[in-house]
Design a protein around this motif. Structure first.
Motif, PDB file in Angstrom:
ATOM      1  N   SER A 101       0.844  -1.188   0.000  1.00 39.00           N
ATOM      2  CA  SER A 101       0.000   0.000   0.000  1.00 39.00           C
ATOM      3  C   SER A 101       0.885   1.244   0.000  1.00 39.00           C
ATOM      4  O   SER A 101       1.943   1.253   0.624  1.00 39.00           O
ATOM      5  CB  SER A 101      -0.918   0.009   1.237  1.00 39.00           C
ATOM      6  N   VAL A 102       0.458   2.279  -0.717  1.00 37.20           N
ATOM      7  CA  VAL A 102       1.181   3.555  -0.749  1.00 37.20           C
ATOM      8  C   VAL A 102       0.343   4.612  -0.038  1.00 37.20           C
ATOM      9  O   VAL A 102      -0.832   4.805  -0.359  1.00 37.20           O
ATOM     10  CB  VAL A 102       1.469   4.001  -2.197  1.00 37.20           C
ATOM     11  N   VAL A 103       0.944   5.272   0.944  1.00 36.24           N
ATOM     12  CA  VAL A 103       0.262   6.325   1.691  1.00 36.24           C
ATOM     13  C   VAL A 103       0.983   7.648   1.426  1.00 36.24           C
ATOM     14  O   VAL A 103       2.141   7.816   1.809  1.00 36.24           O
ATOM     15  CB  VAL A 103       0.262   6.041   3.206  1.00 36.24           C
ATOM     16  N   PRO A 104       0.336   8.605   0.755  1.00 33.71           N
ATOM     17  CA  PRO A 104       0.980   9.893   0.486  1.00 33.71           C
ATOM     18  C   PRO A 104       0.823  10.878   1.641  1.00 33.71           C
ATOM     19  O   PRO A 104      -0.122  10.779   2.430  1.00 33.71           O
ATOM     20  CB  PRO A 104       0.237  10.391  -0.750  1.00 33.71           C
ATOM     21  N   ASP A 105       1.758  11.809   1.732  1.00 30.58           N
ATOM     22  CA  ASP A 105       1.652  12.954   2.643  1.00 30.58           C
ATOM     23  C   ASP A 105       1.280  12.536   4.062  1.00 30.58           C
ATOM     24  O   ASP A 105       0.203  12.860   4.569  1.00 30.58           O
ATOM     25  CB  ASP A 105       0.635  13.943   2.101  1.00 30.58           C
ATOM     26  N   VAL A 106       2.193  11.845   4.718  1.00 28.81           N
ATOM     27  CA  VAL A 106       1.965  11.345   6.076  1.00 28.81           C
ATOM     28  C   VAL A 106       2.488  12.359   7.102  1.00 28.81           C
ATOM     29  O   VAL A 106       3.647  12.762   7.049  1.00 28.81           O
ATOM     30  CB  VAL A 106       2.672   9.990   6.297  1.00 28.81           C
ATOM     31  N   SER A 107       1.627  12.777   8.012  1.00 27.25           N
ATOM     32  CA  SER A 107       2.014  13.692   9.091  1.00 27.25           C
ATOM     33  C   SER A 107       1.653  13.054  10.424  1.00 27.25           C
ATOM     34  O   SER A 107       0.478  12.803  10.689  1.00 27.25           O
ATOM     35  CB  SER A 107       1.292  15.041   8.951  1.00 27.25           C
ATOM     36  N   LEU A 108       2.666  12.797  11.238  1.00 29.69           N
ATOM     37  CA  LEU A 108       2.442  12.147  12.523  1.00 29.69           C
ATOM     38  C   LEU A 108       3.142  12.920  13.632  1.00 29.69           C
ATOM     39  O   LEU A 108       4.109  13.645  13.389  1.00 29.69           O
ATOM     40  CB  LEU A 108       2.981  10.708  12.495  1.00 29.69           C
ATOM     41  N   SER A 109       2.650  12.749  14.850  1.00 34.08           N
ATOM     42  CA  SER A 109       3.283  13.402  15.998  1.00 34.08           C
ATOM     43  C   SER A 109       3.297  12.444  17.184  1.00 34.08           C
ATOM     44  O   SER A 109       2.453  11.563  17.302  1.00 34.08           O
ATOM     45  CB  SER A 109       2.547  14.694  16.376  1.00 34.08           C
ATOM     46  N   LYS A 110       4.288  12.662  18.039  1.00 28.65           N
ATOM     47  CA  LYS A 110       4.413  11.880  19.259  1.00 28.65           C
ATOM     48  C   LYS A 110       5.092  12.772  20.281  1.00 28.65           C
ATOM     49  O   LYS A 110       6.269  13.092  20.153  1.00 28.65           O
ATOM     50  CB  LYS A 110       5.240  10.608  19.015  1.00 28.65           C
ATOM     51  N   GLY A 111       4.315  13.186  21.288  1.00 27.62           N
ATOM     52  CA  GLY A 111       4.843  14.159  22.232  1.00 27.62           C
ATOM     53  C   GLY A 111       5.091  15.478  21.516  1.00 27.62           C
ATOM     54  O   GLY A 111       4.212  15.996  20.823  1.00 27.62           O
ATOM     55  N   ASN A 112       6.290  16.027  21.651  1.00 29.79           N
ATOM     56  CA  ASN A 112       6.641  17.279  20.983  1.00 29.79           C
ATOM     57  C   ASN A 112       7.232  17.057  19.597  1.00 29.79           C
ATOM     58  O   ASN A 112       7.554  18.015  18.893  1.00 29.79           O
ATOM     59  CB  ASN A 112       7.646  18.067  21.837  1.00 29.79           C
ATOM     60  N   GLN A 113       7.390  15.802  19.207  1.00 30.13           N
ATOM     61  CA  GLN A 113       7.972  15.484  17.913  1.00 30.13           C
ATOM     62  C   GLN A 113       6.908  15.405  16.824  1.00 30.13           C
ATOM     63  O   GLN A 113       5.848  14.821  17.020  1.00 30.13           O
ATOM     64  CB  GLN A 113       8.720  14.147  17.972  1.00 30.13           C
ATOM     65  N   LYS A 114       7.218  16.000  15.679  1.00 28.67           N
ATOM     66  CA  LYS A 114       6.317  15.941  14.537  1.00 28.67           C
ATOM     67  C   LYS A 114       7.135  15.675  13.286  1.00 28.67           C
ATOM     68  O   LYS A 114       8.232  16.190  13.133  1.00 28.67           O
ATOM     69  CB  LYS A 114       5.547  17.261  14.375  1.00 28.67           C
ATOM     70  N   ILE A 115       6.598  14.846  12.398  1.00 27.49           N
ATOM     71  CA  ILE A 115       7.277  14.583  11.137  1.00 27.49           C
ATOM     72  C   ILE A 115       6.288  14.655   9.988  1.00 27.49           C
ATOM     73  O   ILE A 115       5.077  14.542  10.180  1.00 27.49           O
ATOM     74  CB  ILE A 115       7.961  13.194  11.116  1.00 27.49           C
ATOM     75  N   GLN A 116       6.841  14.861   8.799  1.00 29.67           N
ATOM     76  CA  GLN A 116       6.043  14.843   7.588  1.00 29.67           C
ATOM     77  C   GLN A 116       6.805  14.024   6.558  1.00 29.67           C
ATOM     78  O   GLN A 116       7.985  14.265   6.308  1.00 29.67           O
ATOM     79  CB  GLN A 116       5.790  16.256   7.072  1.00 29.67           C
ATOM     80  N   MET A 117       6.143  13.023   5.975  1.00 29.50           N
ATOM     81  CA  MET A 117       6.757  12.166   4.967  1.00 29.50           C
ATOM     82  C   MET A 117       6.012  12.335   3.649  1.00 29.50           C
ATOM     83  O   MET A 117       4.783  12.302   3.620  1.00 29.50           O
ATOM     84  CB  MET A 117       6.723  10.700   5.413  1.00 29.50           C
ATOM     85  N   ASP A 118       6.748  12.513   2.558  1.00 32.45           N
ATOM     86  CA  ASP A 118       6.102  12.712   1.260  1.00 32.45           C
ATOM     87  C   ASP A 118       5.277  11.498   0.868  1.00 32.45           C
ATOM     88  O   ASP A 118       4.138  11.628   0.411  1.00 32.45           O
ATOM     89  CB  ASP A 118       7.152  13.007   0.189  1.00 32.45           C
ATOM     90  N   SER A 119       5.856  10.318   1.004  1.00 27.52           N
ATOM     91  CA  SER A 119       5.138   9.077   0.688  1.00 27.52           C
ATOM     92  C   SER A 119       5.678   7.932   1.522  1.00 27.52           C
ATOM     93  O   SER A 119       6.837   7.953   1.952  1.00 27.52           O
ATOM     94  CB  SER A 119       5.267   8.716  -0.807  1.00 27.52           C
ATOM     95  N   LEU A 120       4.833   6.929   1.728  1.00 29.37           N
ATOM     96  CA  LEU A 120       5.208   5.757   2.513  1.00 29.37           C
ATOM     97  C   LEU A 120       4.693   4.513   1.807  1.00 29.37           C
ATOM     98  O   LEU A 120       3.512   4.407   1.494  1.00 29.37           O
ATOM     99  CB  LEU A 120       4.598   5.862   3.913  1.00 29.37           C
ATOM    100  N   LEU A 121       5.603   3.577   1.521  1.00 26.52           N
ATOM    101  CA  LEU A 121       5.210   2.317   0.900  1.00 26.52           C
ATOM    102  C   LEU A 121       5.229   1.232   1.969  1.00 26.52           C
ATOM    103  O   LEU A 121       6.238   1.040   2.642  1.00 26.52           O
ATOM    104  CB  LEU A 121       6.152   1.964  -0.253  1.00 26.52           C
ATOM    105  N   LEU A 122       4.107   0.526   2.114  1.00 33.19           N
ATOM    106  CA  LEU A 122       3.969  -0.479   3.160  1.00 33.19           C
ATOM    107  C   LEU A 122       3.738  -1.863   2.564  1.00 33.19           C
ATOM    108  O   LEU A 122       2.932  -2.029   1.637  1.00 33.19           O
ATOM    109  CB  LEU A 122       2.768  -0.137   4.055  1.00 33.19           C
ATOM    110  N   THR A 123       4.465  -2.851   3.090  1.00 31.53           N
ATOM    111  CA  THR A 123       4.199  -4.246   2.768  1.00 31.53           C
ATOM    112  C   THR A 123       3.956  -4.979   4.085  1.00 31.53           C
ATOM    113  O   THR A 123       3.942  -4.360   5.158  1.00 31.53           O
ATOM    114  CB  THR A 123       5.386  -4.895   2.030  1.00 31.53           C
ATOM    115  N   ASP A 124       3.806  -6.302   4.033  1.00 31.87           N
ATOM    116  CA  ASP A 124       3.605  -7.077   5.254  1.00 31.87           C
ATOM    117  C   ASP A 124       4.806  -7.009   6.188  1.00 31.87           C
ATOM    118  O   ASP A 124       4.660  -7.179   7.404  1.00 31.87           O
ATOM    119  CB  ASP A 124       3.346  -8.550   4.905  1.00 31.87           C
ATOM    120  N   SER A 125       5.991  -6.763   5.639  1.00 30.92           N
ATOM    121  CA  SER A 125       7.189  -6.822   6.473  1.00 30.92           C
ATOM    122  C   SER A 125       8.030  -5.561   6.445  1.00 30.92           C
ATOM    123  O   SER A 125       8.937  -5.398   7.266  1.00 30.92           O
ATOM    124  CB  SER A 125       8.073  -8.004   6.041  1.00 30.92           C
TER     125      SER A 125
END
Length: 319
Positions: A63-87
């Protein structure tokens, strides 16, 4: 009356609006034009990357997930794209940079030479990618998900030439993307550990989009410096006009525009503030009639606070 949404303009459209409303000459003009060029190039690169990813196929579920923005505590990231497989999870960052590209591993600097031979030192995309990889690995562990996290930087500009590349992170051009992904995905045993659909669903539930601030705040520009009025797309004039039902008629050339009012309101929210009052609308639109301003405000879906003359209207920004 049918109600409509007031929205924030895209980053590119907001910058174009800001530049157009700055009187010439203005000390920020060239800087903002440079910012517009960078943002526009970045968006074109991301679109080119997504188009190439849409053509990708793999023997197993992915699966391909575009424009991923996640945060954890005070940390924040932005990823242009993310490719996901089972492993595996492959973070893909795009860079639309022309010229001769240098990754100097001795000094840790990243720079390019343009066609004219001018050197420009920039932030190293490998540093950003490694930060995102560390964050995403921790994020997966916190959700008790087990994936092998990898990273790839894709240079999307047609006229770029690698003079030197880092040894520890894959760097490629757009046309090489599929071959690099095949190599990366095939380099590790495909032992199923996490369903890509489950990971994608969790990402969607925890997305924390970047909270945009009005550009005058971001660039520290006094809003009073902006040219006021509704801009006529026909003659380019910022001036007074006449509201005819739901349309705006330019008093200079007579052009009637059905979307000029909404566009101007969207510019206000994108450039000056996420809230507006009747008086502020009249000032920005160069309107004299309080009743005409009220009709504009009630037409759009906005949150209201305060009573009568103190009432404020706030744009609804999606979470």
């Amino acid at each position: 009356m049918e109600r409509e949404d007031a929205i924030l303009l895209t980053e590119v459209k907001a910058l174009e609006a800001l530049i157009s409303r700055l009187p010439a000459p203005h000390s920020y003009q060239k800087f903002l034009e440079s910012e517009l060029h960078k943002v526009s190039a970045g968006k074109r690169g991301e679109e080119k990357l997504l188009k190439k990813l849409a053509e990708f196929s793999w023997k197993e579920s992915f699966s391909v997930v575009p424009d991923v923005s996640l945060s954890k505590g005070n940390q924040k990231i932005q990823m242009d794209s993310l490719l996901l497989t089972d492993s595996q999870a492959i973070i893909i960052e795009s860079k639309n940079i022309n010229g001769k590209i240098h990754f100097d591993e001795t000094t840790g600097e990243f720079y390019r030479y343009d066609k004219g031979g001018e050197k420009t030192v920039m932030d190293d995309p490998v540093v950003q990618l490694k930060r995102n990889m560390r964050f995403f690995n921790d994020w997966l562990e916190s959700g008790k998900l087990d994936l092998d996290v990898k990273g790839l930087v894709v240079f999307t500009a047609n006229e770029c030439e690698f003079i030197s590349k880092p040894q520890n992170v894959p760097i490629c051009k757009t046309y090489q993307l599929h071959e690099y992904l095949y190599s990366m995905l095939g380099a590790a045993p495909q032992a199923p550990s996490s369903n890509p659909k489950k990971v994608k669903k969790l990402i969607a539930s925890q997305q924390t989009p970047y909270k945009r601030v009005p550009l005058c705040d971001y660039y520290q520009i006094d809003p009073s410096a902006l040219i006021r009025g509704v801009r006529c797309v026909s003659c380019g004039n910022f001036g007074s006009g006449t509201i005819k039902r739901t349309s705006w008629c330019c008093n200079k050339c007579g052009y009637t525009d059905a979307v000029a009012i909404q566009n101007t309101l969207n510019e206000y929210f994108s450039l000056i503030s996420h809230t507006i009052s009747n008086a502020e609308l009249r000032n920005f639109f160069r309107l004299e009639s309080r009743h005409a301003a009220s009709r504009i405000l009630v037409k759009y879906e906005m949150e209201k606070s305060g009573e009568r003359k103190m009432r404020k209207y706030k744009i609804k920004i999606p979470n």
